[in-house]
Scaffold this motif. Structure first.
Motif, PDB file in Angstrom:
ATOM      1  N   HIS A  89       0.848  -1.184   0.000  1.00  0.00           N
ATOM      2  CA  HIS A  89       0.000   0.000   0.000  1.00  0.00           C
ATOM      3  C   HIS A  89       0.880   1.228   0.000  1.00  0.00           C
ATOM      4  CE1 HIS A  89      -3.482   2.512   0.724  1.00  0.00           C
ATOM      5  NE2 HIS A  89      -2.867   3.050   1.783  1.00  0.00           N
ATOM      6  N   LEU A  90       0.691   2.096  -1.035  1.00  0.00           N
ATOM      7  CA  LEU A  90       1.498   3.298  -1.184  1.00  0.00           C
ATOM      8  C   LEU A  90       0.577   4.516  -1.213  1.00  0.00           C
ATOM      9  CD1 LEU A  90       3.882   2.100  -4.036  1.00  0.00           C
ATOM     10  CD2 LEU A  90       4.311   2.049  -1.581  1.00  0.00           C
ATOM     11  N   VAL A  91       1.002   5.532  -0.466  1.00  0.00           N
ATOM     12  CA  VAL A  91       0.284   6.822  -0.506  1.00  0.00           C
ATOM     13  C   VAL A  91       1.280   7.858  -0.995  1.00  0.00           C
ATOM     14  CG1 VAL A  91      -0.991   8.541   0.807  1.00  0.00           C
ATOM     15  CG2 VAL A  91      -1.209   6.104   1.397  1.00  0.00           C
ATOM     16  N   PRO A  92       1.218   8.257  -2.280  1.00  0.00           N
ATOM     17  CA  PRO A  92       2.227   9.170  -2.830  1.00  0.00           C
ATOM     18  C   PRO A  92       1.897  10.632  -2.507  1.00  0.00           C
ATOM     19  CG  PRO A  92       0.728   8.500  -4.539  1.00  0.00           C
ATOM     20  CD  PRO A  92       0.302   7.750  -3.315  1.00  0.00           C
ATOM     21  N   LYS A  93       2.978  11.421  -2.563  1.00  0.00           N
ATOM     22  CA  LYS A  93       2.830  12.879  -2.521  1.00  0.00           C
ATOM     23  C   LYS A  93       3.149  13.370  -3.926  1.00  0.00           C
ATOM     24  CE  LYS A  93       4.244  13.343   2.309  1.00  0.00           C
ATOM     25  NZ  LYS A  93       5.235  13.975   3.247  1.00  0.00           N
TER      26      LYS A  93
ATOM     27  N   LEU B 236       8.319  11.028  -3.453  1.00  0.00           N
ATOM     28  CA  LEU B 236       7.934  11.325  -2.085  1.00  0.00           C
ATOM     29  C   LEU B 236       6.621  10.620  -1.792  1.00  0.00           C
ATOM     30  CD1 LEU B 236       8.673  15.173  -2.061  1.00  0.00           C
ATOM     31  CD2 LEU B 236      10.200  13.318  -1.446  1.00  0.00           C
ATOM     32  N   LEU B 237       6.626   9.875  -0.697  1.00  0.00           N
ATOM     33  CA  LEU B 237       5.439   9.125  -0.312  1.00  0.00           C
ATOM     34  C   LEU B 237       5.068   9.480   1.114  1.00  0.00           C
ATOM     35  CD1 LEU B 237       6.362   5.550  -1.624  1.00  0.00           C
ATOM     36  CD2 LEU B 237       5.030   7.302  -2.803  1.00  0.00           C
ATOM     37  N   GLU B 238       3.784   9.481   1.334  1.00  0.00           N
ATOM     38  CA  GLU B 238       3.301   9.681   2.695  1.00  0.00           C
ATOM     39  C   GLU B 238       3.413   8.397   3.497  1.00  0.00           C
ATOM     40  OE1 GLU B 238       1.981  11.595   5.955  1.00  0.00           O
ATOM     41  OE2 GLU B 238       2.301  12.541   3.993  1.00  0.00           O
ATOM     42  N   GLU B 239       3.182   7.296   2.783  1.00  0.00           N
ATOM     43  CA  GLU B 239       3.164   6.031   3.490  1.00  0.00           C
ATOM     44  C   GLU B 239       3.483   4.901   2.528  1.00  0.00           C
ATOM     45  OE1 GLU B 239       0.197   4.609   6.836  1.00  0.00           O
ATOM     46  OE2 GLU B 239      -0.673   4.143   4.854  1.00  0.00           O
TER      47      GLU B 239
ATOM     48  N   ALA C 168      11.785   9.631  -0.491  1.00  0.00           N
ATOM     49  CA  ALA C 168      11.488   9.949   0.897  1.00  0.00           C
ATOM     50  C   ALA C 168      10.103   9.450   1.218  1.00  0.00           C
ATOM     51  CB  ALA C 168      11.601  11.447   1.151  1.00  0.00           C
ATOM     52  N   ILE C 169       9.963   8.755   2.325  1.00  0.00           N
ATOM     53  CA  ILE C 169       8.674   8.197   2.738  1.00  0.00           C
ATOM     54  C   ILE C 169       8.471   8.572   4.191  1.00  0.00           C
ATOM     55  CG2 ILE C 169       7.279   6.119   2.916  1.00  0.00           C
ATOM     56  CD1 ILE C 169       9.164   4.780   0.944  1.00  0.00           C
ATOM     57  N   THR C 170       7.367   9.219   4.450  1.00  0.00           N
ATOM     58  CA  THR C 170       7.106   9.661   5.823  1.00  0.00           C
ATOM     59  C   THR C 170       7.000   8.476   6.764  1.00  0.00           C
ATOM     60  OG1 THR C 170       5.931  11.576   4.950  1.00  0.00           O
ATOM     61  CG2 THR C 170       5.551  11.012   7.272  1.00  0.00           C
ATOM     62  N   ARG C 171       6.374   7.402   6.308  1.00  0.00           N
ATOM     63  CA  ARG C 171       6.228   6.212   7.149  1.00  0.00           C
ATOM     64  C   ARG C 171       6.360   4.968   6.302  1.00  0.00           C
ATOM     65  NH1 ARG C 171       1.623   2.995   8.190  1.00  0.00           N
ATOM     66  NH2 ARG C 171       1.874   1.675  10.062  1.00  0.00           N
TER      67      ARG C 171
ATOM     68  N   PRO D 152      10.207   5.331  10.378  1.00  0.00           N
ATOM     69  CA  PRO D 152       9.623   6.677  10.279  1.00  0.00           C
ATOM     70  C   PRO D 152      10.584   7.625   9.573  1.00  0.00           C
ATOM     71  CG  PRO D 152      10.391   6.255  12.504  1.00  0.00           C
ATOM     72  CD  PRO D 152      10.562   4.965  11.748  1.00  0.00           C
ATOM     73  N   GLU D 153      10.067   8.447   8.715  1.00  0.00           N
ATOM     74  CA  GLU D 153      10.850   9.470   8.003  1.00  0.00           C
ATOM     75  C   GLU D 153      11.976   8.837   7.206  1.00  0.00           C
ATOM     76  OE1 GLU D 153       9.817  12.437   7.852  1.00  0.00           O
ATOM     77  OE2 GLU D 153       8.268  12.241   9.399  1.00  0.00           O
ATOM     78  N   PHE D 154      11.636   7.843   6.377  1.00  0.00           N
ATOM     79  CA  PHE D 154      12.634   7.184   5.526  1.00  0.00           C
ATOM     80  C   PHE D 154      13.054   8.114   4.396  1.00  0.00           C
ATOM     81  CE2 PHE D 154      13.525   4.789   1.673  1.00  0.00           C
ATOM     82  CZ  PHE D 154      14.596   3.999   2.090  1.00  0.00           C
ATOM     83  N   SER D 155      14.373   8.114   4.096  1.00  0.00           N
ATOM     84  CA  SER D 155      14.865   8.969   3.013  1.00  0.00           C
ATOM     85  C   SER D 155      16.168   8.414   2.486  1.00  0.00           C
ATOM     86  CB  SER D 155      15.094  10.397   3.525  1.00  0.00           C
ATOM     87  OG  SER D 155      15.684  11.187   2.507  1.00  0.00           O
ATOM     88  N   THR D 156      16.357   8.557   1.169  1.00  0.00           N
ATOM     89  CA  THR D 156      17.626   8.150   0.554  1.00  0.00           C
ATOM     90  C   THR D 156      18.579   9.322   0.423  1.00  0.00           C
ATOM     91  OG1 THR D 156      16.749   8.551  -1.655  1.00  0.00           O
ATOM     92  CG2 THR D 156      16.470   6.327  -0.736  1.00  0.00           C
ATOM     93  N   GLU D 157      18.250  10.399   1.073  1.00  0.00           N
ATOM     94  CA  GLU D 157      19.109  11.575   1.016  1.00  0.00           C
ATOM     95  C   GLU D 157      20.480  11.230   1.602  1.00  0.00           C
ATOM     96  OE1 GLU D 157      19.166  16.185   2.682  1.00  0.00           O
ATOM     97  OE2 GLU D 157      17.456  14.876   3.072  1.00  0.00           O
ATOM     98  N   ALA D 158      21.542  11.747   0.958  1.00  0.00           N
ATOM     99  CA  ALA D 158      22.906  11.475   1.389  1.00  0.00           C
ATOM    100  C   ALA D 158      23.095  11.909   2.833  1.00  0.00           C
ATOM    101  CB  ALA D 158      23.905  12.166   0.480  1.00  0.00           C
TER     102      ALA D 158
END
Length: 969
Positions: free
Chosen positions: A87-91, A102-105, A156-159, A194-200
């Motif tokens: 289940h994906l909730v995109p932004k 960017l995903l919310e969930e 980036a995924i908020t959750r 929580p607050e997943f991100s591939t940012e360096a």
């Protein structure tokens, strides 16, 4: 440098998901069915992926994407990777603005992974998942180092959540393959990011929980940089059953783990450095609980409640391992040591074949791997129990160390550093054992103090059973020693020293032949012990024996109990256990000792005690050429003093002995068993004093016995087959002085190797011979008692001379001394002549008397040539006897006139004309006997009535000029 496979795989999966998400976003509201129908086929055609894609649902008002049950299949159409729902909730707006995903969930439900390790190819590790994704991974172009580096697409995924996941691992190889791991199942897998991100440089917090093999909770939490793999966190695993992992140690140990689990908790840290991704573990703790180890046939040999390693720190880059403490609680180990000194625990180890060297190692081109550094600060064992069944005595014996407490200080890869070691335990619930010192692993060294208390010496009986005919009934050993043990770099013994001392209380030893007391010591104290195992040297400063008792006994067959103590061991002839250690004992002391001697070969039996025995022996050694000094005092039968002095060395192959023993005023009635057996008389009265000097060289024994007997009175005559039939009354009269004292010197000799050797028999044989000699050769006996010559019974005289010479007078003086001391003795004197030699001498003496009448003065034919008047008398006597002068004799013999030769012929002719009768020779013999008596009476004061001059009958067979003396009672 390429990144580790898990990181690369994760990144590729992220890229794959990003591509899928982009494609799905484009067709989000138009073609979900089209994507579901054609995407699996397209992936199969271009990348060989066997994918089943679930129903895709797209919500537009509240944008979301839901994918139903989906699976990645292997060649047998079995799912490798699958999930029930994604289940994906995109932004969408933010993604477009930031050109990122960017995903919310993102929620993944019931994911499963069936991971199988395949057979390796050319040393490469292979899994079913990597094999399935291989075409896709191969299509991703390698990075071009000449092209500028582009920033990766931001995700980036908020959750992010994963729920009810499961991972299964299987190794399809044989369980004997290197690195084989038993099947693992990770169930109830839940992951929160929580607050997943591939940012360096972005660290993503996470929390993971699962159950390993359906029983062991697994938890992890921390932070992770998804792009670099760097991160930190904490992992815990609780009560993992280890029995399924048995194949891991099966190639090395024949051990079955019947039960036992492991729990672990640690902090980790992953750091990206110049050499790639490095890792560190800290605050680690590993606990093994309730282990039970069994042999292949099911018998338990070890168990423990808990083994805990705490303060574990591992650094992969530095290759270091540090552990603060290792604690083992209530271990119980059972082992068997057979009669060949082989420990059955060694059978549990499987011998490994030598590792084959690689081609690079064979050619010398390979570089040795950097060694790991490790350190354990402290190890501790508490409540331990060691059960050992050992058979070194030939019979299985149970030995048990209980209450074992052991503490070991720091150990590490620097193996040459000593570590403090303490040990406390109880042996067989009775004897306390303590050790405090240090241990060095390599080269191995062990140093420290050993204290042992209350060890029953009766435990030694099984080991002595087939060696000595004794039974150790009682005795407690207490010791305090220092041990120094070390080996060199090759494992060879370089040092073995034991110093200190020990005490033995209430030692009681029986002779198994009669179950009677053989040895008893109230207390033995040994101090100044020093044993050097390399030089095989044993030094002892002092040994003190308090109230010792020993029994020496001769049995009915004449064999001593000491001779029979050592039991024969068949099959050991000619074997040698190596050189005996060199023994040096400064002194051995005795206080209030008692030595009992019994001779059961006599009838009645002879028993005597040497009591209050005290003294010392110094410089005891088994070094040839050295002797110990003996100095002991005691009392025989409580009243008669005894002293022992001398030197001895009985510890060498050829023993030596030089000892003097003095007894004073022993009651002779004690020796009635000996006098009855060997002399045939009981002893009614008397006291004995002796000075004995015995020398032993090798097996040759020589004894010198000075004996003094006072007031000896024989009792009744006793029939004995071993007694000599001797007139002892006459012998005693000969030996006794005027005060009733007998003094003798008896010398004995014997060979200890002779099977019939017996000191008692030898002594009594010598005594019997002395008594016989007293009767048959009384003068020899008198000579030995007075220090005179052996031939007192004869006085040799000069031929033709009845006078006593000075040497004869000296001899008679000593004989007179013996007669004065023995007033009951009388003596007979008989003169003797040498018929053939003394008759011409008497003829010459008679011729000299004839010539003396002619000259009117004494004549000496020895001075004939210097005495003209005597020459004239000779001519006159010749002419008167033969009616011719000497001139006629000269003409007849053709000799010069007035020559010495002529006068010599005249002397011979005249001498042969002198008549000597048997009466003349008898008179010479009688004068010799009479002169002897007169000297003894007038000069030495012997009563004339004790001296008898016997008639001297002359015979032509008489060959000696002498006086013969005989004694009468």
């Amino acid at each position: 440098m390429s990144k580790p496979l898990p990181v690369r795989l994760l990144r590729y999966l992220l890229y794959l998901c990003a591509a899928l998400l982009i494609a799905l976003s484009i067709l989000l509201w138009q073609a979900p069915g089209l994507t579901q129908r054609h995407l699996p086929g397209w992936l199969a055609k271009h990348y060989g992926l066997q994918l089943t894609l679930g129903k895709i649902e797209v919500a537009l008002r509240a944008p979301s994407l839901t994918i139903g049950p989906t699976a990645l299949l292997d060649e047998q159409q079995k799912p490798i990777l699958a999930f029930e729902q994604l289940h994906l909730v995109p932004k969408l707006k933010e993604s477009w603005q930031h050109k990122a995903i960017l995903l919310e969930e993102a929620v993944l439900t019931r994911p499963t992974l069936d991971l199988v390790r395949l057979e390796d190819k050319k040393g490469e590790v292979r899994f079913n998942l990597t094999e399935a994704l291989a075409p896709l991974l191969a299509s991703i172009p390698a990075s071009d180092p000449t092209q500028p580096v582009t920033e990766p697409l931001l995700v980036a995924i908020t959750r992010v959540a994963l729920a009810q996941g499961q991972i299964q691992y299987r190794d399809s190889r044989k369980n004997t393959s290197p690195g084989w791991v038993p099947p693992l199942t990770l169930g109830d897998l839940a992951l929160q990011l929580p607050e997943f991100s591939t940012e360096a440089t972005r660290s993503n917090p996470y929390r993971l929980s699962a159950t390993l093999n359906k029983k062991s909770p697994l938890k992890a939490e921390g932070e992770l940089d998804i792009m670099t793999g760097a991160g930190k966190g904490k992992i815990s695993l609780d009560k993992l059953a280890l029995a399924p992992f048995a194949p891991l140690w099966a190639p090395y140990l024949k051990v079955n783990l019947a039960k036992g689990d492991a729990s672990a908790v640690l902090d980790y840290r992953l750091v990206q450095g110049k050499q790639g991704l490095g890792w560190q573990l800290s605050k680690g703790k590993l606990v093994l609980n309730n282990w039970q180890l069994k042999r292949p046939k099911g018998a338990e040999f070890a168990r423990f409640n808990q083994l805990a390693l705490t303060g574990i720190r591992l650094d992969g880059n530095k290759q270091s391992l540090d552990v603060d403490a290792a604690s083992l609680k209530t271990p119980v180990i059972s082992a068997v040591l057979d009669d060949k000194q082989q420990l059955d625990l060694a059978d549990l180890l499987i011998t490994q074949p030598p590792a084959k060297a690689s081609k690079q190692q064979q050619t010398g081109k390979s570089k040795a791997a950097a060694p790991w550094r490790w350190q354990l600060k402290q190890a501790r064992i508490s409540g331990g129990n060691l059960k050992l069944t050992e058979s070194s005595s030939g019979k299985p014996l149970a030995r048990e160390l209980t209450g074992l407490e052991l503490t070991l200080g720091a150990l590490g890869s620097a193996t040459d550093q000593p570590s403090p070691l303490t040990l406390n335990s109880t042996l067989n619930q009775q004897s306390q054992l303590n050790f405090e010192g240090s241990l060095t692993p390599a080269p191995f060294a062990l140093h420290g103090d050993i204290k042992q208390q209350g060890l029953p010496l009766a435990w030694a009986q099984p080991y002595l059973q087939d060696l000595l005919r004794i039974k150790v009934q009682d005795g407690l050993l207490t010791s305090h020693t220092k041990l120094a043990l070390a080996t060199d770099n090759k494992g060879a013994l370089s040092r073995l020293e034991v110093t200190g001392g020990f005490d033995v209380d209430k030692l009681y030893v029986l002779d198994r032949a009669d179950n009677q007391r053989l040895l008893q010591i109230e207390r033995l104290q040994l101090s100044g012990l020093r044993y050097d195992g390399l030089s095989q040297q044993l030094k002892i400063g002092d040994i003190l024996l308090r109230q010792p008792f020993a029994r020496i006994e001769i049995n009915e067959e004449g064999i001593t109990n000491v001779q029979q103590l050592l039991l024969p061991r068949p099959g050991n002839k000619g074997t040698s256990g190596g050189p005996a250690p060199r023994i040096l004992i400064d002194q051995m002391r005795t206080e209030q000792g008692n030595l009992r001697f019994a001779d059961r070969s006599l009838s009645p039996e002879f028993v005597v005690d040497i009591a209050s025995l005290a003294g010392q022996s110094r410089h005891i050694s088994n070094i040839p050429g050295q002797r110990s000094e003996l100095a002991f005092n005691g009392k025989v039968d409580r009243y008669a003093p005894v002293t022992i002095r001398g030197g001895t060395n009985l510890l060498i192959d050829d023993p030596v002995l030089d000892v003097a023993v003095a007894f004073t005023n022993l009651e002779l009635t004690t020796f009635t068993p000996y006098s009855s057996t060997y002399a045939g008389y009981a002893i009614d009265k008397g006291q004995l004093s002796m000075k004995l000097n015995y020398k032993l060289q090798g097996n040759r024994l020589e004894g010198d016995n000075d004996i003094t007997i006072k007031k000896l009175q024989l009792g009744e005559k006793i029939k004995s087959e071993q007694a000599k039939d001797l007139p002892l009354g006459l012998a005693i009269a000969l030996l006794s002085d005027s005060s009733g004292v007998i003094k003798m010197n008896l010398k004995v000799k014997g060979d200890l190797d002779q099977p019939n050797f017996s000191l008692g028999n030898i002594f009594w044989d010598v005594l019997g011979n002395t008594l016989t000699k007293a009767i048959t050769s009384p003068f020899s006996l008198l000579a030995s008692l007075t220090g005179g010559t052996k031939d007192l019974d004869e006085l040799p005289f000069l031929a033709g001379d009845p006078s006593l010479t000075p040497s004869q007078q000296t001899k008679l003086g000593k004989l007179a001394q013996a007669l004065k001391e023995r007033p009951k003795l009388s003596m007979n004197i008989r003169g003797k002549v040498n018929f053939n030699e003394e008759r011409p001498i008497l003829q010459r003496q008679k011729l000299e008397r004839v010539l003396a009448k002619i000259t009117g003065s004494p004549a000496d034919l020895a001075q004939l040539e210097q005495d003209p008047p005597l020459q004239a008398a000779l001519g006159e006597a010749y002419e008167a006897k033969f009616k011719e002068d000497l001139g006629d004799l000269a003409d007849r013999l053709k000799l010069p006139k007035q020559s010495p030769a002529l006068r010599a012929q005249a002397v011979l002719l005249l001498r042969d004309q002198q008549l000597i009768t048997a009466k003349s020779l008898r008179n010479l013999a009688m004068r010799r006997a009479q002169n002897t008596k007169e000297f003894l009476v007038d000069t030495q004061g012997i009563a004339p009535e004790r001296l008898f001059v016997l008639d001297s009958q002359v015979k032509e067979t008489d060959k000696e000029a002498k006086v013969v003396l005989t004694l009468d009672n």
